[in-house]
Design an enzyme around this catalytic site. Structure first.
Site, mmCIF file in Angstrom:
data_model
loop_
_atom_site.group_PDB
_atom_site.id
_atom_site.type_symbol
_atom_site.label_atom_id
_atom_site.label_comp_id
_atom_site.label_asym_id
_atom_site.label_seq_id
_atom_site.Cartn_x
_atom_site.Cartn_y
_atom_site.Cartn_z
ATOM 1 N N PHE A 52 0.861 -1.183 0.000
ATOM 2 C CA PHE A 52 0.000 0.000 0.000
ATOM 3 C C PHE A 52 0.894 1.228 0.000
ATOM 4 C CE2 PHE A 52 -2.291 3.563 1.613
ATOM 5 C CZ PHE A 52 -3.559 3.438 1.089
ATOM 6 N N LYS A 55 2.051 10.574 8.359
ATOM 7 C CA LYS A 55 1.367 10.060 9.562
ATOM 8 C C LYS A 55 1.981 10.592 10.861
ATOM 9 C CE LYS A 55 -0.626 5.815 7.596
ATOM 10 N NZ LYS A 55 -2.015 5.689 7.998
ATOM 11 N N THR A 66 1.994 24.309 -4.343
ATOM 12 C CA THR A 66 1.776 25.587 -3.664
ATOM 13 C C THR A 66 2.305 25.573 -2.233
ATOM 14 O OG1 THR A 66 -0.157 26.079 -4.995
ATOM 15 C CG2 THR A 66 0.046 27.266 -2.913
ATOM 16 N N ASP A 100 9.220 3.130 1.709
ATOM 17 C CA ASP A 100 8.021 3.847 2.134
ATOM 18 C C ASP A 100 7.816 3.616 3.632
ATOM 19 O OD1 ASP A 100 5.456 4.583 2.848
ATOM 20 O OD2 ASP A 100 4.539 3.922 0.980
#
Lengths: 479, 479
Positions: free
Chosen positions: B196, B336, B360, B305
């Site tokens: 994931f 997280k 941005t 990751d």
């Protein structure tokens, strides 16, 4: 240099009702009464060139851990107020770029300071929840009093997201899920040349404003239609512009048919009300109404990207409200001035199962809290009307400058304060931005050679006059 | 029900040194001294079933504006403290899921309350800048004292992002830009079955944990390798597990060769140190060292990751530090528990021009400010050691429960507090989670039939005992 003559003192004292005006100014004498005197400064105040020595030192430090070449200068946000951005060398600039159009009601707005200082709000800022599974008690109420109170016509559904890119990515996914025709091999989203919808891989397949964004990055084979290239002044090119828009719309239909044949069915069309990063490209309200009709005719979702145009700067809360659509758009994304990302959509686009549109945070209640107060301020201070009025002063002044300096300024255009003009070329554009900055005005570029105005919603008529005065002096000296 | 006997009073009074313990508990009697007594509660306290009437009413209201079927219950974050989540019906639960693993040091931590209350921090929370062009004065200093102080070995470069998906999307882009071979037709990122990495379109091409995530969404043709399926207990299946890992690594190499031949060159490999959403799938440190060697051999970037595993819960700040790589990974993403998204990378992956990795906001200084204090607390309170110690109690207890209830619990595994076990099937798993919730413990599921533990870093040995005590009672009654 007119601005040096302006009052240097802070405008913080509430008793201060009168202002020192620039003597003999062509614009300043028309200045409207200030209502935000309590937190705005009076005028720019420049102490060094920008970036100054302290900014340059910090840029060197930052460049050690990341490519810092895009940094303009470092800021002192504690000292920044209202329309004025203060840098780390003590320079105070009228900010008409507002952090790439993302500051809604000015720096250090007292209403937001108050939100931060209220003890009952502390928890919201330090306990960030996974909104999709464990929302806070006031989640619905806060959405109702903020985002839902400005929901676009026809859209009853709302999902929040952390940024504009995630908003568009998830709007695409919502469209794909809505369309799902059993056995359909592949889907696509139609976008326009010159569009900017973000830089993550899905968004990037619909972004075509600058080639540097896309080099080396794998993408999808999705159709790209031409966006009208209007000629200005509009009243002199009515027929040409109508033909140009008709040509683009015809191409949209052709692409939809072509991609259906090649089994890459166009399930949605994404468009900005005004192409912003791509160069402030406008099209007529009629163009968008016809585009909406085409999407309806071909069964494609109509997705309006209001990440940059939304939040009031065009004089309506959402720029696409100017189109006055009979058949409302299907989805609309937002971010920037809204402080949180997200999208509204019609009920028929609602995902049919939980967790389909989902991620850990799904936005941030701390931003929803600030946004609720921002929307209060917009309503209380009539900031949409203000954007229309201040924008009119700005646009009128730019048209006047265009008449006086046609060698530097062309294609003046705008809606509300969302104004822009073209310069002869990129080099002139960049030079003008740098000169303006050293005279105390922060401007932004867009497209190849345009200058865009993205002031905050507290930009008033007198700020427009102040800018026009400074810029007029710059153009008079410009070679 | 043991927890009902536990002290109901708040543990807020600093003078309170002794605690009421559950009499005769198998675990509680070993409880370690509490050091966070000042802000944690003592025990769960249940008043209604969960979701209670107030939650159910709010779920109905939310469901009017968005699909709210994923909502577990609504929360009272103002009353939530430390390891305890309080819901809107007044139920207080020991939270071992921590908002999908995203709360670092517990709810309403006094150190974070203080950050919010300091007047000099107000500006950071209300003046969000465009970090890539106009960073605040203390931007570099704050990154140095927070993220850079925990930079993984070999990685000197850092970019912040707003969320985990944007972190992975931009890490992919960084890899593509780094690789760019002139004339190379197309690139791909290799990922693993069960992985994931997020839900935006680029991330989704590497996410394979649940089919519902991907249905109807266009994707890239990128290679997917098998991830080892280890047999437990590990010491009984040494040879089988080695063979399984070798098989997976061989497949990785085969896919790299195959995709090069079909002109979809694998330029990067992305992997989680522990596959989390996919079912808490572990592999040996040796597997990852060999995987790193394969990426080096074939010239692919090695991207780790750590969105879910990072931030200390495995007993090291980054889970991949357990591998003890000689040749460090190339990039590592986080989010997280780190409160901001972002990624570290080696200097050779630095983009060669400004604006190539850009958006941005590029994260949020307000989150960097909170994170700096979180990292202070982690260091000051030795929370990595704590995670190792509390995790050991939890794992030992789970192994004991597995021995006693093999019909319900299997494949107990974990690193630090990042523990999990399998249940017989999805229905049993979901039932256990619901029962535990009504007994005052919030647990999360992952994969098809696993229960995962994702407590906060302030989860202490005594919390592990408390949980084991409650869960032991549940299993004794479970049919």
């Amino acid at each position: 240099m007119a601005f040096v003559l302006a009052a240097r003192q802070l405008a913080c004292s509430p008793q201060q009702k009168l202002r020192l005006l620039v003597p003999g100014s062509r614009y300043i004498s028309q200045a409207a009464a200030k209502v935000d005197v309590e937190f705005d400064y009076d005028a720019p105040l420049m102490k060094t060139e920008v970036p100054g020595p302290r900014s340059r030192e910090l840029m060197k430090q930052l460049n050690i851990i990341q490519n810092a070449e895009a940094v303009h200068f470092f800021c002192n946000y504690e000292e920044s107020r209202g329309n004025y951005l203060v840098d780390v060398d003590g320079n105070r600039m009228l900010d008409l770029y507002s952090q790439i159009s993302s500051v809604p009601i000015g720096y250090s707005h007292p209403a937001l300071v108050k939100v931060l200082q209220q003890p009952q709000n502390v928890s919201t800022f330090i306990n960030r929840p996974a909104l999709g599974i464990l929302p806070p008690e006031n989640f619905v109420e806060r959405l109702q009093e903020s985002l839902m109170s400005v929901a676009p016509k026809g859209m009853s559904q709302l999902i929040t997201m952390a940024c504009g890119s995630c908003s568009n990515e998830n709007a695409f996914k919502t469209i794909f899920m809505w369309y799902r025709a059993p056995g359909c091999p592949d889907y696509s989203i139609l976008s326009f040349m010159g569009a900017f919808h973000g830089r993550t891989l899905g968004c990037l397949a619909t972004t075509h404003s600058k080639s540097i964004h896309k080099i080396d990055i794998p993408s999808f084979d999705w159709p790209i239609a031409p966006f009208p290239r209007l000629k200005y002044p509009l009243e002199e090119f009515v027929k040409e512009n109508q033909q140009e828009e008709a040509r683009c719309l015809e191409e949209v239909e052709d692409l939809i048919v072509k991609y259906r044949k090649k089994k890459k069915t166009v399930v949605g069309v994404i468009v900005e009300p005004i192409q912003s990063e791509g160069g402030d490209n406008h099209a007529s309200d009629d163009f968008f109404r016809k585009l909406r009709d085409i999407t309806r005719k071909h069964g494609c979702a109509f997705l309006v990207d209001e990440v940059q145009t939304g939040g009031g700067c065009t004089g309506k809360f959402w720029a696409h409200e100017h189109w006055d659509l009979d058949d409302p758009a299907d989805l609309m994304t937002f971010s920037k001035k809204m402080m949180t990302g997200g999208f509204f959509h019609k009920e028929e686009f609602r995902p049919n199962a939980p967790y389909r549109i989902f991620n850990t945070w799904l936005g941030d209640p701390a931003k929803n809290l600030l946004l609720a107060e921002v929307i209060n301020v917009i309503k209380r201070e009539d900031l949409l009307d203000n954007a229309a009025r201040a924008g009119k002063v700005l646009l009128t002044g730019l048209l006047d400058l265009q008449a006086r300096y046609p060698q530097f300024i062309s294609r003046v255009r705008g809606r509300g304060t969302f104004c822009s003009f073209d310069t002869p070329d990129e080099s002139v554009r960049n030079k003008l931005i740098l000169i303006a900055r050293n005279k105390g005005v922060v401007l932004g570029g867009c497209g190849d050679k345009s200058i865009r105005f993205r002031p905050m919603l507290v930009f008033r008529e007198h700020h427009a006059h102040l800018f026009l005065n400074i810029f007029s002096d710059i153009l008079a000296d410009f070679k």
